[in-house]
Design a protein around this motif. Sequence first.
Motif, short mmCIF file in Angstrom:
data_model
loop_
_atom_site.label_atom_id
_atom_site.label_comp_id
_atom_site.label_asym_id
_atom_site.label_seq_id
_atom_site.Cartn_x
_atom_site.Cartn_y
_atom_site.Cartn_z
N GLU A 1 -15.53 -5.85 7.44
CA GLU A 1 -14.40 -4.94 8.17
C GLU A 1 -16.04 -4.51 9.12
O GLU A 1 -15.15 -4.17 10.26
CB GLU A 1 -15.10 -3.09 7.36
CG GLU A 1 -15.26 -1.77 7.55
CD GLU A 1 -15.13 -1.21 6.74
OE1 GLU A 1 -14.61 0.27 6.41
OE2 GLU A 1 -16.04 -1.09 5.14
N ARG B 1 -7.84 -12.10 -1.88
CA ARG B 1 -7.85 -10.56 -2.41
C ARG B 1 -8.90 -9.39 -2.28
O ARG B 1 -8.42 -8.25 -1.53
CB ARG B 1 -7.53 -10.52 -4.47
CG ARG B 1 -7.41 -9.07 -4.67
CD ARG B 1 -8.01 -9.21 -6.82
NE ARG B 1 -9.22 -9.91 -7.11
CZ ARG B 1 -10.84 -9.51 -6.29
NH1 ARG B 1 -10.32 -8.35 -5.82
NH2 ARG B 1 -11.63 -9.65 -6.40
N ILE C 1 -8.00 -8.77 1.02
CA ILE C 1 -6.94 -8.27 1.43
C ILE C 1 -7.58 -6.72 0.77
O ILE C 1 -6.49 -5.40 2.17
CB ILE C 1 -5.49 -8.84 1.24
CG1 ILE C 1 -4.94 -10.26 1.15
CG2 ILE C 1 -4.28 -7.88 0.78
CD1 ILE C 1 -3.95 -10.42 0.69
N GLU C 2 -7.54 -6.74 -0.11
CA GLU C 2 -8.52 -5.07 -0.17
C GLU C 2 -9.12 -4.57 1.21
O GLU C 2 -8.90 -3.66 1.43
CB GLU C 2 -9.25 -5.10 -1.67
CG GLU C 2 -8.55 -5.26 -2.56
CD GLU C 2 -9.07 -5.76 -3.85
OE1 GLU C 2 -8.83 -5.81 -4.78
OE2 GLU C 2 -10.45 -5.78 -3.78
N GLU D 1 -7.39 -3.47 3.82
CA GLU D 1 -5.85 -2.26 2.91
C GLU D 1 -6.90 -1.41 3.31
O GLU D 1 -6.41 -0.33 4.08
CB GLU D 1 -5.45 -2.80 1.97
CG GLU D 1 -4.37 -3.62 1.72
CD GLU D 1 -3.40 -3.47 -0.02
OE1 GLU D 1 -2.59 -3.51 0.35
OE2 GLU D 1 -4.27 -3.90 -0.42
N ASP D 2 -8.87 -1.32 3.65
CA ASP D 2 -8.60 -0.31 3.24
C ASP D 2 -9.68 0.14 4.67
O ASP D 2 -9.24 1.20 5.09
CB ASP D 2 -10.04 -0.35 2.77
CG ASP D 2 -10.20 -0.75 1.22
OD1 ASP D 2 -9.43 0.09 0.20
OD2 ASP D 2 -11.42 -0.44 0.51
N ASP E 1 -7.03 0.98 6.50
CA ASP E 1 -6.07 1.97 6.91
C ASP E 1 -5.32 1.39 8.76
O ASP E 1 -4.28 2.95 9.20
CB ASP E 1 -5.90 3.23 6.43
CG ASP E 1 -4.79 4.04 6.89
OD1 ASP E 1 -3.33 3.53 6.28
OD2 ASP E 1 -4.50 5.28 6.75
N ASN F 1 -2.13 -0.80 11.15
CA ASN F 1 -1.17 -2.02 11.42
C ASN F 1 -1.10 -3.02 12.08
O ASN F 1 -0.60 -3.36 12.69
CB ASN F 1 -0.07 -1.21 11.45
CG ASN F 1 1.55 -1.87 11.26
OD1 ASN F 1 0.99 -2.83 10.28
ND2 ASN F 1 2.21 -1.88 11.86
N ALA G 1 -0.24 -11.49 0.34
CA ALA G 1 -0.41 -10.61 1.28
C ALA G 1 0.94 -9.79 1.74
O ALA G 1 0.80 -8.82 2.84
CB ALA G 1 -0.82 -11.03 3.01
N LYS H 1 2.90 -6.22 1.86
CA LYS H 1 1.23 -5.67 2.76
C LYS H 1 1.18 -5.13 4.14
O LYS H 1 0.58 -4.81 4.92
CB LYS H 1 0.20 -6.02 2.08
CG LYS H 1 0.58 -5.94 0.02
CD LYS H 1 -0.95 -6.33 -0.29
CE LYS H 1 -0.30 -6.70 -2.17
NZ LYS H 1 -2.39 -6.76 -2.60
N PHE H 2 1.33 -6.91 4.30
CA PHE H 2 0.80 -6.72 5.97
C PHE H 2 2.33 -7.54 6.56
O PHE H 2 2.71 -8.33 6.16
CB PHE H 2 -0.52 -7.39 6.76
CG PHE H 2 -1.70 -7.03 5.96
CD1 PHE H 2 -2.18 -6.17 6.79
CD2 PHE H 2 -2.15 -6.94 4.20
CE1 PHE H 2 -3.49 -5.42 6.15
CE2 PHE H 2 -2.43 -6.59 4.30
CZ PHE H 2 -3.83 -6.07 5.00
#
Length: 246
Positions: A85, A123, A126-127, A130-131, A133, A135, A150, A153-154
Motif C-alpha cells: 500500500e 489473495r 488482491i485484498e 481492493e482496499d 479503492d 481503478n 483477480a 475484480k480488476f
Amino acid sequence: MENRIHINCDLGEGGQFDEELMPLISACNIACGGHAGNLETMHRTVRMAMENNVEIGAHPSYPDRKNFGRNHLEMSEKDLKLSIEGQVLSLKQIAESEGGKMNHIKLHGALYNDAAKDENIARMIIECLEDLDENFLLYVPLKSKISELAMGKFDLFFEAFADRNYNENHSLVSRSEKHALITEKEEVFNHVFSMYNDKKIITYSGVEIDGKADTFCVHSDTPSSVEIIDFLHKKFAEKRIGVKNT
C-alpha cells in the motif's frame, strides 16, 4: 499502422539506460521504494514518462533492497499489505503532484513470482489493492494464481516476457540458470513475434504452450536492452505493426 504491440519496461531502478528506453516503450513500471527507487527517482521517472507519453505504473516489491526484491521474504499479512500500500500510494501521489496519473500496477521480482503460484500471497495482494479503492489496471502473468483470483475484480493486462525463457508450466526459467535470459536481439524478436502473432510461447525445451498476452516486458537491466527494443521497432514496422504510444 493499425496494428499495435504494447511494450513495457521496469524503470527507476538505478539503471543507466532509462532516458534512452523511455521514448521506445508504451508503459513504464516505476520502482517505488521496495527493491529500488526513492522520492527523487520516482519524480524524475514520472516526469520522463509524461514527456514521452508513456503510461505510468507502480512496481511494488518485497521491501528488500539488499537482494533487489528477487528473493522470497517471509512477512506477516499485515506487514506485506502495509508495504505494498505504501509503495503504490507513494507513486500515485508523486504522479499526481507532477500533473500525471497512475495507470497500472505490476509486481516486481519474487513478489510477482510468488503471486503467480501461491494462492495465499495472491489473495493478500488482491485484498490490499481492493482496499485502495482505485481503478488501476493490473499486470498479471499468464496462467497464474493472481490472474485467476483477480478476474472480475480488476481490469487485467496479461504480460509475457520478451527477454526471458519459459518453462512448460508457464513459469520463468530461474535467473540462477544460465539460459534464463534471452539477450540476442534476433532471438528476442522471434520469441515476441511468436507470442504476438501466433499466441504461442516456445519454451526453452522447445515445447509450444499458450502465450496470448496484452503487453510484453523487456527488462532495463538486460544487456543491450536499448538495442533490443530498437530492433523490435524495426522488425515489427517491417510487418506494419507499430509500438503503442511511439
